[in-house]
Design a protein around this motif. Structure first.
Motif, PDB file in Angstrom:
ATOM      1  N   GLU A 133      -8.778  -5.347   1.412  1.00 28.16           N
ATOM      2  CA  GLU A 133      -9.081  -3.989   1.878  1.00 28.16           C
ATOM      3  C   GLU A 133      -7.832  -3.327   2.464  1.00 28.16           C
ATOM      4  OE1 GLU A 133     -12.218  -2.286   1.585  1.00 28.16           O
ATOM      5  OE2 GLU A 133     -12.245  -3.929   0.143  1.00 28.16           O
ATOM      6  N   SER A 134      -7.044  -4.085   3.210  1.00 29.40           N
ATOM      7  CA  SER A 134      -5.808  -3.541   3.798  1.00 29.40           C
ATOM      8  C   SER A 134      -4.781  -3.220   2.724  1.00 29.40           C
ATOM      9  CB  SER A 134      -5.204  -4.528   4.791  1.00 29.40           C
ATOM     10  OG  SER A 134      -5.961  -4.565   5.974  1.00 29.40           O
ATOM     11  N   LEU A 135      -4.651  -4.102   1.727  1.00 25.78           N
ATOM     12  CA  LEU A 135      -3.693  -3.874   0.645  1.00 25.78           C
ATOM     13  C   LEU A 135      -4.033  -2.602  -0.126  1.00 25.78           C
ATOM     14  CD1 LEU A 135      -3.247  -7.511  -0.747  1.00 25.78           C
ATOM     15  CD2 LEU A 135      -1.514  -6.155   0.437  1.00 25.78           C
ATOM     16  N   ILE A 136      -5.316  -2.410  -0.430  1.00 27.61           N
ATOM     17  CA  ILE A 136      -5.753  -1.213  -1.161  1.00 27.61           C
ATOM     18  C   ILE A 136      -5.450   0.045  -0.343  1.00 27.61           C
ATOM     19  CG2 ILE A 136      -7.775   0.048  -2.038  1.00 27.61           C
ATOM     20  CD1 ILE A 136      -8.964  -2.775  -2.726  1.00 27.61           C
ATOM     21  N   SER A 137      -5.792  -0.007   0.945  1.00 29.54           N
ATOM     22  CA  SER A 137      -5.574   1.134   1.834  1.00 29.54           C
ATOM     23  C   SER A 137      -4.085   1.503   1.917  1.00 29.54           C
ATOM     24  CB  SER A 137      -6.130   0.816   3.220  1.00 29.54           C
ATOM     25  OG  SER A 137      -5.770   1.792   4.158  1.00 29.54           O
ATOM     26  N   GLU A 138      -3.225   0.491   2.126  1.00 33.05           N
ATOM     27  CA  GLU A 138      -1.784   0.737   2.250  1.00 33.05           C
ATOM     28  C   GLU A 138      -1.201   1.232   0.927  1.00 33.05           C
ATOM     29  OE1 GLU A 138      -0.086   0.700   4.967  1.00 33.05           O
ATOM     30  OE2 GLU A 138      -1.515  -0.269   6.301  1.00 33.05           O
TER      31      GLU A 138
ATOM     32  N   ILE B 280      11.442  -7.634   1.465  1.00 32.87           N
ATOM     33  CA  ILE B 280      11.830  -6.235   1.698  1.00 32.87           C
ATOM     34  C   ILE B 280      10.738  -5.336   1.123  1.00 32.87           C
ATOM     35  CG2 ILE B 280      13.562  -4.447   1.288  1.00 32.87           C
ATOM     36  CD1 ILE B 280      14.533  -6.835   3.003  1.00 32.87           C
ATOM     37  N   GLY B 281      10.114  -4.533   1.965  1.00 30.01           N
ATOM     38  CA  GLY B 281       9.023  -3.696   1.471  1.00 30.01           C
ATOM     39  C   GLY B 281       8.840  -2.423   2.275  1.00 30.01           C
ATOM     40  N   ASP B 282       7.988  -1.557   1.734  1.00 32.01           N
ATOM     41  CA  ASP B 282       7.639  -0.322   2.436  1.00 32.01           C
ATOM     42  C   ASP B 282       6.730  -0.618   3.623  1.00 32.01           C
ATOM     43  OD1 ASP B 282       8.859   1.518   0.463  1.00 32.01           O
ATOM     44  OD2 ASP B 282       7.358   0.628  -0.854  1.00 32.01           O
ATOM     45  N   LYS B 283       5.854  -1.623   3.445  1.00 27.18           N
ATOM     46  CA  LYS B 283       4.954  -2.050   4.509  1.00 27.18           C
ATOM     47  C   LYS B 283       4.990  -3.572   4.604  1.00 27.18           C
ATOM     48  CE  LYS B 283       3.221   1.933   5.797  1.00 27.18           C
ATOM     49  NZ  LYS B 283       3.355   2.437   7.179  1.00 27.18           N
ATOM     50  N   ILE B 284       5.103  -4.080   5.817  1.00 30.08           N
ATOM     51  CA  ILE B 284       5.085  -5.527   6.061  1.00 30.08           C
ATOM     52  C   ILE B 284       3.790  -5.840   6.811  1.00 30.08           C
ATOM     53  CG2 ILE B 284       6.348  -7.521   6.938  1.00 30.08           C
ATOM     54  CD1 ILE B 284       8.018  -5.840   4.999  1.00 30.08           C
ATOM     55  N   LEU B 285       2.888  -6.540   6.147  1.00 33.71           N
ATOM     56  CA  LEU B 285       1.631  -6.957   6.768  1.00 33.71           C
ATOM     57  C   LEU B 285       1.761  -8.417   7.184  1.00 33.71           C
ATOM     58  CD1 LEU B 285      -0.912  -5.478   4.147  1.00 33.71           C
ATOM     59  CD2 LEU B 285       0.391  -4.282   5.922  1.00 33.71           C
ATOM     60  N   MET B 286       0.967  -8.809   8.159  1.00 32.53           N
ATOM     61  CA  MET B 286       1.057 -10.189   8.650  1.00 32.53           C
ATOM     62  C   MET B 286      -0.315 -10.650   9.106  1.00 32.53           C
ATOM     63  SD  MET B 286       3.755 -11.570  11.475  1.00 32.53           S
ATOM     64  CE  MET B 286       3.888 -13.301  11.925  1.00 32.53           C
TER      65      MET B 286
ATOM     66  N   PHE C 194      14.230  -0.301  -5.584  1.00 31.93           N
ATOM     67  CA  PHE C 194      13.075  -0.073  -6.460  1.00 31.93           C
ATOM     68  C   PHE C 194      12.345   1.224  -6.116  1.00 31.93           C
ATOM     69  CE2 PHE C 194      12.727  -4.926  -7.069  1.00 31.93           C
ATOM     70  CZ  PHE C 194      13.573  -4.873  -8.172  1.00 31.93           C
ATOM     71  N   ASN C 195      11.911   1.922  -7.163  1.00 28.62           N
ATOM     72  CA  ASN C 195      11.187   3.186  -6.981  1.00 28.62           C
ATOM     73  C   ASN C 195       9.706   2.979  -6.666  1.00 28.62           C
ATOM     74  OD1 ASN C 195      13.366   5.005  -7.516  1.00 28.62           O
ATOM     75  ND2 ASN C 195      13.211   4.458  -9.685  1.00 28.62           N
ATOM     76  N   VAL C 196       9.171   1.810  -7.035  1.00 35.54           N
ATOM     77  CA  VAL C 196       7.724   1.573  -6.878  1.00 35.54           C
ATOM     78  C   VAL C 196       7.398   1.122  -5.460  1.00 35.54           C
ATOM     79  CG1 VAL C 196       7.395   1.032  -9.323  1.00 35.54           C
ATOM     80  CG2 VAL C 196       7.958  -0.814  -7.711  1.00 35.54           C
ATOM     81  N   PRO C 197       6.144   1.294  -5.027  1.00 35.81           N
ATOM     82  CA  PRO C 197       5.749   0.800  -3.697  1.00 35.81           C
ATOM     83  C   PRO C 197       5.847  -0.723  -3.623  1.00 35.81           C
ATOM     84  CG  PRO C 197       4.078   2.285  -4.608  1.00 35.81           C
ATOM     85  CD  PRO C 197       5.028   1.979  -5.713  1.00 35.81           C
TER      86      PRO C 197
END
Length: 323
Positions: free
Chosen positions: A288-293, A213-219, A191-194
């Motif tokens: 807030e973290s999702l917006i920042s990332e 599967i992602g560009d950023k994995i938050l936990m 996928f081309n999108v974030p």
């Protein structure tokens, strides 16, 4: 819907007892019109200290039990707080609509995003309906349909992981569970999108990876992420599920361990007492973290994002041995 009262875990009993004492003291203060402000302030301070101490010293297995509690917020508990507006979308266009895996489209601070996530039940009836958050092949195909839609229209993808694992029934195998998860893995790399993935509670096995599967994995701080449950691991390795405490330690399932290992990118702090103590605050911190990332990922060219995403997962599990 009425919430099923969570059975108290052993390590939470001192906290519950102190909360009960504070509640009783407050009741006495009101009923007898006696000022007990000083005593109540002291008890509340003790409660904060006790909560902090208990939650800082949780073992991996205790964290697992904590996130399995019925009152732990899951995908559809977070979405109303995170999204400014949203709508759930249904169906895999193949004849099924798995309620264990939900998804839709929404607005996050002006960005149109597509979200997919596991959905556990809140009581016995709801858990049976949602198969305890264990998605079927139709669920993963529904997630893929929504993610393909997001990629086509250039909408970022947010996934929320909270499952003990994919549904392992005979019917799931007949309907192609392994193939459905494998195709999701392949497509998410393309996928081309974030893509931002968040582990909300229990991230178990291939069921978690199917949307992981992602560009950023938050936990989330007290969440767990594991190749197999400690009970299953102990049964496989030692033929004794009672050794799950030992297995949980060895599996490195906590957010702290996984951050050190480079499997996740960021640990999201939870309120004192975990997310179930204050879902609104937990959702605000996550938002807030999702917006920042998301803002950082949108600055990158799609080709760069895809290359970083690929390399990120290729590096997981690499290690170096000394001479």
């Amino acid at each position: 819907m009425t919430m099923r009262k969570a059975l108290p875990l052993d390590f939470l009993k001192p906290i519950l007892e102190l909360e009960y004492q504070i509640q009783q003291l407050s009741k006495i203060s009101i009923d007898q019109q006696v000022s007990l402000d000083k005593e109540l302030t002291s008890f509340r301070h003790q409660l904060s200290v006790l909560k902090y101490d208990v939650f800082q010293s949780l073992t991996p297995l205790q964290r697992l039990h904590l996130v399995r509690q019925a009152d732990r917020p899951t995908t559809l508990d977070y979405i109303p707080y995170i999204m400014d507006e949203w709508i759930e979308l249904h169906g895999d266009r193949g004849g099924t609509d798995d309620p264990a895996l939900v998804g839709g489209i929404g607005k996050l601070k002006g960005y149109t995003v597509v979200f997919v996530g596991h959905q556990r039940g809140k009581d016995t009836k709801d858990n049976v309906l949602r198969n305890f958050g264990m998605a079927s092949p139709g669920g993963y195909r529904k997630a893929l349909r929504l993610m393909n839609h997001a990629n086509q229209f250039n909408f970022p993808i947010l996934t929320f992981i909270d499952t003990p694992g994919a549904w392992a029934g005979i019917d799931a195998e007949k309907l192609g569970q392994g193939e459905a998860i494998a195709i999701n893995l392949r497509q998410m790399f393309s996928f081309n999108v974030p893509i931002i993935c968040t582990i909300l509670g229990e991230g178990g096995s291939g069921g978690a990876l199917g949307i992981g599967i992602g560009d950023k994995i938050l936990m989330l701080e007290y969440a767990v992420y594991t190749v197999a449950t400690p009970e299953a691991c102990a049964a496989i390795l030692w033929k004794d599920s009672k050794r799950s405490l030992e297995a949980a330690e060895a599996l490195k399932i906590t957010s702290t361990d996984l951050k050190i290992l480079g499997i996740i990118d960021k640990v999201i702090q939870e309120p004192i007492g975990a997310s179930q103590s204050n879902p609104a605050q937990a959702a605000y911190i996550l938002k807030e973290s999702l917006i920042s990332e998301l803002q950082m990922l949108l600055k990158l060219l799609p080709s760069i994002r895809k290359e970083l995403r690929y390399n990120k997962f290729r590096q997981i599990g690499t290690f170096y041995e000394g001479p």
